[in-house]
Design a protein around this motif. Sequence first.
Motif, short mmCIF file in Angstrom:
data_model
loop_
_atom_site.label_atom_id
_atom_site.label_comp_id
_atom_site.label_asym_id
_atom_site.label_seq_id
_atom_site.Cartn_x
_atom_site.Cartn_y
_atom_site.Cartn_z
N LYS A 134 0.92 -1.31 0.43
CA LYS A 134 -0.09 -0.01 -0.19
C LYS A 134 0.82 1.08 0.65
O LYS A 134 0.88 2.32 -0.50
CB LYS A 134 -0.48 0.08 1.10
CG LYS A 134 -1.64 1.25 1.86
CD LYS A 134 -2.91 0.95 0.84
CE LYS A 134 -4.35 2.45 0.49
NZ LYS A 134 -3.41 3.67 1.02
N ARG A 135 1.57 1.26 1.27
CA ARG A 135 2.78 2.34 0.73
C ARG A 135 3.38 2.55 -0.51
O ARG A 135 3.12 4.29 -1.01
CB ARG A 135 4.11 2.60 2.18
CG ARG A 135 2.93 2.37 3.37
CD ARG A 135 4.76 2.57 4.45
NE ARG A 135 5.51 1.13 4.18
CZ ARG A 135 4.79 0.77 5.11
NH1 ARG A 135 4.08 0.55 6.00
NH2 ARG A 135 6.42 -0.53 5.57
N ARG A 136 3.95 1.45 -1.21
CA ARG A 136 4.54 1.74 -2.41
C ARG A 136 4.13 2.30 -3.73
O ARG A 136 4.07 3.11 -4.44
CB ARG A 136 5.03 0.51 -2.76
CG ARG A 136 6.56 -0.01 -2.66
CD ARG A 136 7.19 -1.72 -2.98
NE ARG A 136 6.02 -2.02 -3.31
CZ ARG A 136 6.58 -3.64 -2.82
NH1 ARG A 136 7.11 -3.36 -1.89
NH2 ARG A 136 4.88 -4.69 -3.38
N HIS A 137 2.49 1.52 -3.33
CA HIS A 137 1.44 2.08 -4.47
C HIS A 137 0.72 4.00 -3.57
O HIS A 137 1.04 4.15 -5.24
CB HIS A 137 0.00 1.36 -4.07
CG HIS A 137 -0.87 1.59 -5.28
ND1 HIS A 137 -0.95 1.05 -6.12
CD2 HIS A 137 -1.99 2.07 -4.67
CE1 HIS A 137 -1.92 1.72 -7.07
NE2 HIS A 137 -3.03 2.10 -5.73
N ASP A 138 0.92 4.00 -3.06
CA ASP A 138 0.53 5.39 -2.84
C ASP A 138 1.96 6.11 -3.19
O ASP A 138 1.57 7.49 -4.08
CB ASP A 138 0.21 5.86 -1.22
CG ASP A 138 -0.94 5.22 -0.39
OD1 ASP A 138 -2.36 4.74 -1.53
OD2 ASP A 138 -1.14 4.91 0.73
N ASP A 139 3.05 5.69 -2.56
CA ASP A 139 3.81 6.75 -3.31
C ASP A 139 4.04 7.26 -4.53
O ASP A 139 4.50 7.74 -5.85
CB ASP A 139 5.28 6.36 -3.23
CG ASP A 139 5.71 6.10 -1.26
OD1 ASP A 139 5.14 7.59 -0.69
OD2 ASP A 139 6.63 5.64 -0.94
N ALA A 140 3.34 6.06 -5.79
CA ALA A 140 3.68 5.83 -7.01
C ALA A 140 2.64 6.52 -7.62
O ALA A 140 3.11 7.48 -8.11
CB ALA A 140 3.50 4.37 -6.84
N LEU A 141 1.37 7.18 -7.14
CA LEU A 141 0.31 8.03 -6.87
C LEU A 141 0.72 9.46 -7.11
O LEU A 141 0.35 10.05 -8.01
CB LEU A 141 -1.08 7.51 -6.58
CG LEU A 141 -1.62 5.56 -6.96
CD1 LEU A 141 -3.15 6.16 -5.73
CD2 LEU A 141 -1.67 6.13 -8.24
N ARG A 142 1.25 9.57 -6.35
CA ARG A 142 2.10 10.72 -5.58
C ARG A 142 2.20 11.42 -6.71
O ARG A 142 2.75 12.43 -7.19
CB ARG A 142 2.66 10.82 -4.55
CG ARG A 142 1.81 10.47 -3.56
CD ARG A 142 2.57 10.80 -1.51
NE ARG A 142 1.51 10.51 -0.86
CZ ARG A 142 1.79 9.83 -0.14
NH1 ARG A 142 2.98 8.28 -0.33
NH2 ARG A 142 0.92 8.50 0.72
N LYS A 143 3.64 10.25 -7.40
CA LYS A 143 3.92 10.61 -7.82
C LYS A 143 4.30 11.19 -9.40
O LYS A 143 4.11 12.10 -10.21
CB LYS A 143 5.46 9.16 -8.80
CG LYS A 143 6.45 9.55 -7.73
CD LYS A 143 7.30 8.84 -7.65
CE LYS A 143 8.56 8.41 -6.58
NZ LYS A 143 9.09 7.08 -7.14
N ILE A 144 2.85 10.24 -10.25
CA ILE A 144 2.27 10.79 -11.23
C ILE A 144 0.50 11.52 -10.96
O ILE A 144 -0.06 12.57 -11.84
CB ILE A 144 1.16 9.16 -11.78
CG1 ILE A 144 0.17 9.04 -10.93
CG2 ILE A 144 2.72 8.62 -11.91
CD1 ILE A 144 -0.19 7.31 -11.53
#
Length: 207
Positions: A114-124
């Motif tokens: 979940k943390r990795r997914h949230d970080d990736a969403l922030r980047k885009i």
Amino acid sequence: MESAQKPARVRILDAAHDLMLTVGLGRATTKEIAKAAGCSEAALYKYFESKEELFVRVLSERLPRLTPLLSGLTAEPGTGTLEGNLTRIARQAALFYEQSFPIAASLYAEAQLKRRHDDALRKIGAGPHLPIEALDAYLRAEQTAGRVRAGADTFAAASLLLGACAQRAFAYDATPDGERPPVDDFAARLARTLLGGISVAPDDARP
């Protein structure tokens, strides 16, 4: 086959949607998505930079379209009735969360994922907070137009409406009949109740 005649991007989105629904977002790898779409993983990355971008595109192109509705209403405040607009928003949001919850639910089983997914969403520049911000923007536009009470907390109102719509996606599975409230009645009741707290009273509307 009919699917082979579709453009590669469409096949990839269809395959991603199907896999995310059946095995969950966490287990739907780009390798499996590409295989289901009948293309190579390298071909997938020609259209989508990451699985997170693919997830966002599935939400925006394969599920009920909430963001365009909010954007359109924000661009033209004062159009239609406030109750009618909020009912449309609530209905679309309820259907959106109903269909997106099974896709994203697997993320909550693994905190690190979940943390990795949230970080990736922030980047885009994506994330589940955006519909709340978009509804807040619409309500502020209606506030400027004089149809929402000047002192109303538009962010809280947006959070309440969309929060209720999101909760409808999972909160009723354990009821005796296991059925969600019918979406049209649910949306209308939410809109009417929210209006009681934010709309301009008749006396306030007088010059």
